[in-house]
Design a protein around this motif. Sequence first.
Motif, short mmCIF file in Angstrom:
data_model
loop_
_atom_site.label_atom_id
_atom_site.label_comp_id
_atom_site.label_asym_id
_atom_site.label_seq_id
_atom_site.Cartn_x
_atom_site.Cartn_y
_atom_site.Cartn_z
N LYS A 1 0.69 -1.12 0.03
CA LYS A 1 -0.03 -0.24 0.08
C LYS A 1 0.86 1.46 0.02
N VAL A 2 1.96 1.10 0.74
CA VAL A 2 2.86 2.21 0.75
C VAL A 2 3.51 2.45 -0.48
N LEU A 3 3.80 1.41 -1.26
CA LEU A 3 4.46 1.66 -2.79
C LEU A 3 3.36 2.13 -3.76
N ARG A 4 2.29 1.59 -3.32
CA ARG A 4 1.09 2.29 -4.28
C ARG A 4 0.64 3.84 -4.02
N PHE A 5 0.86 4.15 -2.65
CA PHE A 5 0.62 5.60 -2.53
C PHE A 5 1.57 6.39 -3.26
N GLY A 6 2.89 5.91 -3.02
CA GLY A 6 4.15 6.90 -3.66
C GLY A 6 4.02 6.72 -5.28
N ARG A 7 3.71 5.73 -5.94
CA ARG A 7 3.41 5.77 -7.30
C ARG A 7 2.32 6.88 -7.69
N GLU A 8 1.08 6.91 -6.95
CA GLU A 8 0.21 7.91 -7.24
C GLU A 8 0.91 9.20 -7.25
N LEU A 9 1.80 9.58 -6.67
CA LEU A 9 2.33 11.03 -6.56
C LEU A 9 3.24 11.29 -7.86
N ILE A 10 3.32 10.47 -8.70
CA ILE A 10 4.30 10.58 -9.70
C ILE A 10 3.59 11.01 -10.92
N PRO A 11 3.82 12.29 -11.61
CA PRO A 11 3.04 12.34 -12.69
C PRO A 11 2.91 11.31 -13.81
N GLU A 12 2.03 11.27 -14.53
CA GLU A 12 1.62 10.32 -15.45
C GLU A 12 2.67 10.34 -16.57
N ASP A 13 3.24 11.49 -17.20
CA ASP A 13 3.98 11.43 -18.14
C ASP A 13 5.39 11.33 -17.71
N ARG A 14 5.81 11.18 -16.59
CA ARG A 14 7.03 10.78 -15.92
C ARG A 14 7.42 9.56 -15.36
N ARG A 15 6.21 8.71 -15.45
CA ARG A 15 6.29 7.51 -14.52
C ARG A 15 7.23 6.35 -14.87
N THR A 16 7.08 6.34 -16.40
CA THR A 16 8.01 5.24 -17.05
C THR A 16 9.53 5.36 -16.72
N ARG A 17 9.95 6.94 -16.86
CA ARG A 17 11.44 7.43 -16.54
C ARG A 17 11.85 7.03 -14.99
N VAL A 18 10.78 7.60 -14.15
CA VAL A 18 10.98 7.68 -12.75
C VAL A 18 11.04 6.13 -12.22
N PHE A 19 10.02 5.27 -12.66
CA PHE A 19 10.09 3.99 -12.21
C PHE A 19 11.42 3.31 -12.54
N HIS A 20 12.05 3.77 -13.89
CA HIS A 20 13.20 2.98 -14.28
C HIS A 20 14.34 3.35 -13.37
N LEU A 21 14.58 4.65 -13.23
CA LEU A 21 15.48 5.19 -12.29
C LEU A 21 15.38 4.59 -10.81
N VAL A 22 14.12 4.51 -10.21
CA VAL A 22 13.96 4.03 -8.79
C VAL A 22 14.32 2.36 -8.75
N ARG A 23 13.72 1.68 -9.69
CA ARG A 23 14.27 0.38 -9.71
C ARG A 23 15.74 0.01 -9.84
N GLU A 24 16.45 0.78 -10.60
CA GLU A 24 18.00 0.81 -10.84
C GLU A 24 18.64 1.03 -9.36
N MET A 25 18.12 2.25 -8.74
CA MET A 25 18.69 2.53 -7.52
C MET A 25 18.21 1.64 -6.42
N ASP A 26 17.15 1.24 -6.39
CA ASP A 26 16.67 0.20 -5.56
C ASP A 26 17.52 -1.06 -5.58
N LYS A 27 17.83 -1.69 -6.78
CA LYS A 27 18.60 -2.91 -6.93
C LYS A 27 20.00 -2.48 -6.36
N ALA A 28 20.57 -1.20 -6.71
CA ALA A 28 21.99 -1.12 -6.12
C ALA A 28 21.92 -1.13 -4.78
N VAL A 29 21.26 0.02 -3.99
CA VAL A 29 21.09 0.15 -2.67
C VAL A 29 20.62 -1.18 -1.94
N ALA A 30 19.56 -1.95 -2.27
CA ALA A 30 19.01 -3.09 -1.39
C ALA A 30 20.10 -4.08 -1.53
#
Length: 457
Positions: free
Chosen positions: A265-294
Motif C-alpha cells: 500500500k505504501v508503494l502504491r501511494f508513492g506511485r500515485e504521487l508521480i505524474p503520468e508522463d514521467r512515471r516510466t522514466r522515474v520507475f526505471h531510475l527508482v528500480r535501478e537505485m533500489d537494486k543497487a542500494v538494497a
Amino acid sequence: MLVITVLAILWLGYAMSTITVPLLVALALSYLFEPLIERLQRWFHWSRTVSVAVILGIFMTGVVVIVVPTIFLVVSQTGSFIASAGSGRYADLFDKGVALLPEDMRTQAEDSKLWIEGKIPWSAKVFGDDQSTDSLVPSKAENPSVNPATEPTSEDASMGEQAPPQTTDAVTESETEEDQQLQAMVRDEVARQLGGGIFDPSAGLSSTGDSDSSIGKEGFGSAALGFVGAGARRIWAFALGSIELGLLVFLIPFYFFYFATSYPKVLRFGRELIPEDRRTRVFHLVREMDKAVAGFVRGRLVISAILGTIFAVGWFIVGVPYSLALGLLVGVFCAVPYLSAIGVPIAVTLLAVEQFSIPDTERMAWWGILVWPTLVYGIGQSLDDWVLTPFIQGKVTNLNPVAIVVAVLAGGSLAGLYGMLLAVPAAACLKIILRDVFMPRIHAWREGRAADPLPGG
C-alpha cells in the motif's frame, strides 16, 4: 514549500527521536525483509500477514537464543578489557615498544602519549602514568587522625641513646595507610557527589558554615540531602533508560509488523504521487537505485555477520584474547568495504600483551604473534573477495574498487562513520543518475542532436 516541508519533517523527527527512531528502524527492516516476504508468499502460498508473522517469530527467537547470550559475552569481555587497560596492564608493553625505537622516534612517542593524556585524562591509567593513588595518602598536616604524641620530638632526638627506638609493625602500618587512603577517597567522592559547593574535602568543613572543625547540623543535613538527591537522580536515570529500552524492544516489532504487512500500500501511494508522463522514466531510475542500494545493504549485512563469526572463531583458535568482542566489532566494520583491516593491528597487540604476560618458556614465537592473527584476517578477507561478495552481493553497485575506496574516504571526511556507511549506496545512485540522465543529453549535444544544455549555450 517542498524544501520547508522536508526541513520541518527532519526537525520534528529529531525533536521526537524517541518516537521516530523505532519508526525508522522498523521501516528499514520492512524494506530489507521485503524480498524474503515475497518469496515466502510465492513458495508456500501464505498470506502476507502469515509470512510477516513467521519472519517476526523467527527473528525474535533468534534474538533471545543467539543475540542476547552473545551480547552478555561481548559485554563481559569488553568489561574485562577495560579493567585490564585501566589497571595499566598494557603500559609495560608500550614502554618496551618505545624503548626499542630510535631516540628521535622515542621522543615523538612520549610526546604523543603526553598529548593523549592531556586530551583524554583517563588514558593515563592505560599508560601506567596515573598517580592518583599517591595523592590519596594525606600528609601529616592534612591528616588529623595522626596523633602528635606518637611522633618523635626534638627533646627525644636530643636524648640520643636514651630515647627508645621507634618500632612499627609492617602489617599495622599497611592497614593504617589503607585506612587513610579510604578516608581520602570517601572525602573526594562526597565532594564530587555534592558538586563541590556543600562540602570541602580538604578541611572537612561545610562551605557555608564557620571555621569549626566539625560539620554543623546544617552542613550535615545538606550533605545528607545531597546524597539522597544524587541517588534519586541515578535511580530516575536508570528507570528512564529501562523504559526507553523497553519501548524500543516493544515498538520496533510492533511497527515492523504493520509496515511489512502494509508495504504494498505504501508503494502504491508513492506511485500515485508521480505524474503520468514521467512515471516510466522515474520507475526505471527508482528500480535501478533500489537494486543497487538494497543489494549492497542486504549483501553487506549478511557478509558482515559471516565475517564477524569467522574472525571471532579464528582469533579464538590462535589465542587472541577478547576474540569474541573483537571479531564481532570487526564484523560490524565489514559493513564498510576495506574498513575491517583495522582489526589486524588490534588483534596483534592483544596477542602480544597476552604472550608477554606469561613465562618465557610458554610464549609463542615472535613471528607467530604477527603471522597468526594476520593469517586469520587474510583467510576471511579472501573468502569475502572470492566467495561471499560474488555469490551474495554480486556487482549490484557496478563500482570498481578504486571508486569504492574514494567514495568511502569522501563519505568519512564529510559525515564520519555515517558517511562511510552511506557512501557506496550514494555513489551507486549518483552513477545511475549520471549514466541515465545527464550523459545521454551530453552525448546528444556532442553529436549535434540537441542544443547546448549549459546556460548561454
